[in-house]
Design an enzyme around this catalytic site. Structure first.
Site, PDB file in Angstrom:
ATOM      1  N   GLU A   1      61.719  -0.632  22.401  1.00 33.87           N
ATOM      2  CA  GLU A   1      62.425  -2.041  21.744  1.00 33.87           C
ATOM      3  C   GLU A   1      63.117  -2.492  23.124  1.00 33.87           C
ATOM      4  O   GLU A   1      63.309  -3.780  23.273  1.00 33.87           O
ATOM      5  CB  GLU A   1      63.139  -1.898  20.581  1.00 33.87           C
ATOM      6  CG  GLU A   1      62.523  -1.442  19.528  1.00 33.87           C
ATOM      7  CD  GLU A   1      62.181   0.021  19.089  1.00 33.87           C
ATOM      8  OE1 GLU A   1      62.009   0.448  17.887  1.00 33.87           O
ATOM      9  OE2 GLU A   1      62.382   0.786  20.028  1.00 33.87           O
TER      10      GLU A   1
ATOM     11  N   CYS B   1      65.892   2.657  15.969  1.00 32.36           N
ATOM     12  CA  CYS B   1      66.907   3.628  15.940  1.00 32.36           C
ATOM     13  C   CYS B   1      68.281   3.158  15.503  1.00 32.36           C
ATOM     14  O   CYS B   1      68.436   2.038  15.975  1.00 32.36           O
ATOM     15  CB  CYS B   1      66.937   4.662  17.071  1.00 32.36           C
ATOM     16  SG  CYS B   1      67.772   3.659  18.619  1.00 32.36           S
TER      17      CYS B   1
ATOM     18  N   ASP C   1      39.979  33.397  34.104  1.00 30.94           N
ATOM     19  CA  ASP C   1      39.613  32.052  34.812  1.00 30.94           C
ATOM     20  C   ASP C   1      40.705  31.586  35.982  1.00 30.94           C
ATOM     21  O   ASP C   1      40.462  30.679  36.609  1.00 30.94           O
ATOM     22  CB  ASP C   1      39.408  31.178  33.588  1.00 30.94           C
ATOM     23  CG  ASP C   1      38.200  31.395  32.696  1.00 30.94           C
ATOM     24  OD1 ASP C   1      37.441  32.092  33.160  1.00 30.94           O
ATOM     25  OD2 ASP C   1      37.915  30.846  31.477  1.00 30.94           O
TER      26      ASP C   1
ATOM     27  N   GLU D   1      43.976  25.675  24.359  1.00 29.18           N
ATOM     28  CA  GLU D   1      42.610  25.623  25.215  1.00 29.18           C
ATOM     29  C   GLU D   1      41.876  26.822  25.010  1.00 29.18           C
ATOM     30  O   GLU D   1      40.664  27.061  25.487  1.00 29.18           O
ATOM     31  CB  GLU D   1      43.077  25.154  26.590  1.00 29.18           C
ATOM     32  CG  GLU D   1      42.942  23.742  26.780  1.00 29.18           C
ATOM     33  CD  GLU D   1      42.429  23.214  28.188  1.00 29.18           C
ATOM     34  OE1 GLU D   1      41.636  23.928  28.699  1.00 29.18           O
ATOM     35  OE2 GLU D   1      42.741  22.040  28.355  1.00 29.18           O
TER      36      GLU D   1
ATOM     37  N   ALA E   1      43.359  33.478  21.522  1.00 34.54           N
ATOM     38  CA  ALA E   1      44.373  32.458  21.278  1.00 34.54           C
ATOM     39  C   ALA E   1      44.072  31.543  19.977  1.00 34.54           C
ATOM     40  O   ALA E   1      44.824  31.162  19.086  1.00 34.54           O
ATOM     41  CB  ALA E   1      44.902  31.746  22.329  1.00 34.54           C
TER      42      ALA E   1
END
Length: 319
Positions: A46, A69, A195, A246, A251
């Protein structure tokens, strides 16, 4: 409102811990100012739009994807005060700010100043654009996206571990776009060792959008990486609205087992690997019935020769 939401969405991954808000000011049918929350969370959308509009904001309608806000900050005046002071006649907001410091107070301040307030236009699109911020406020953790690159038969690599490249260039470019919308990317130690991933954004014009890098490991810390010992450590992350997981299988399995994945991006290549490495291990299911009803298909499209499948976790609304 559609333009305001789009402006905010373009800043996803750059404004944490603040929301990625967009704002458009219209006077006499002409756009007088546009703004989006800037990197680091300030200035707010804003304030940016009001600065561009200047005196043209007086008597105008301000469209914003989130309630302005109302809580004071050492970093500047509240947006509600700025809007009222600029002489804006009407505010159209998509959704209320769930932050308890502002929730409803921004609208109350505007109405007390004689500004007309309307809420609800474009609400669903605004919520989707700010999923990270809204999830962090509701659950105390980032919105978690899991990315998987798979063959038709659900493999992520050959038995040897070779996985470059399962998908083609169009799919990989889309992954870089997903990275650009995240505050942090996480991989497991196995992926790091196999990797040595850079995890940066390599799309022209978006190179500066590379997120922070995190490693899921119980081993020794690695220089240049933030360490998470378990998926539950995401509850202590600072300045992270959106987390992209990723790889690899360990994971992904850990986050799914902990039920801490909100969205899955599957990039499926038109290849069959046969014997190879599976995307996931055991995630705690004891019956097929337990697997149903947990995920819904949210999107699907072709990316060159590959196919993107998007799934979202079905969760009960917060009480």
């Amino acid at each position: 409102m559609a333009e305001a939401v789009a402006l905010g969405a373009a800043m996803r991954g750059r404004t944490a811990p603040n929301p990625n808000v967009g704002c458009v000011i219209v006077r006499d049918g002409v756009v007088a100012g546009r703004g989006a929350t800037q990197p680091g969370g300030r200035p707010h959308a804003e304030a940016v739009a009001l600065a561009e509009a200047g005196e043209r904001a007086r008597g105008a309608t301000l469209h914003t994807s989130l309630e302005p806000c109302a809580h004071r900050s050492h970093r500047g005046p509240t947006c509600a005060a700025l809007i009222a002071g600029a002489g804006v006649a009407r505010v159209v907001a998509a959704i209320e700010d769930p932050d308890p410091r502002t929730r409803g107070e921004g609208f109350a301040m505007l109405r007390a100043a004689g500004v007309e307030v309307s809420v609800g236009a474009g609400a669903e699109a605004a919520r989707r654009s700010m999923e990270g911020f809204l999830t962090r406020l509701a659950l105390g953790r980032p919105y978690v996206t899991l990315k998987l690159a798979l063959s038709i038969d659900g493999k992520i690599a050959l038995p040897s571990g070779e996985s470059k490249w399962i998908t083609g260039g169009d799919a990989r470019a889309h992954v870089h776009l997903a990275r650009a919308q995240a505050d942090m990317i996480l991989v497991g130690r196995g992926t790091l060792l196999a990797d040595q991933p850079r995890l940066d954004v390599r799309l022209p014009g978006l190179e500066d959008r590379s997120p922070r890098r995190a490693l899921l490991t119980r081993g020794e810390p690695v220089a240049g990486w933030e360490i998470l010992r378990s998926p539950e450590d995401i509850f202590r992350l600072h300045n992270v609205n959106d987390l992209l997981v990723e790889g690899g299988s360990g994971a992904a399995t850990a986050f799914l087992s902990a039920d801490l994945v909100d969205r899955i991006l599957i990039y499926r290549a038109p290849i069959i690997i046969g014997e190879g490495r599976s995307a996931l291990g055991y995630i705690g299911l004891e019956a097929i019935a337990d697997a149903h009803g947990r995920w819904r298909s949210a999107d699907g499209r072709s990316l060159g020769v590959d196919r993107l499948e998007v799934y979202e976790r079905v969760r009960e609304p917060a009480a």
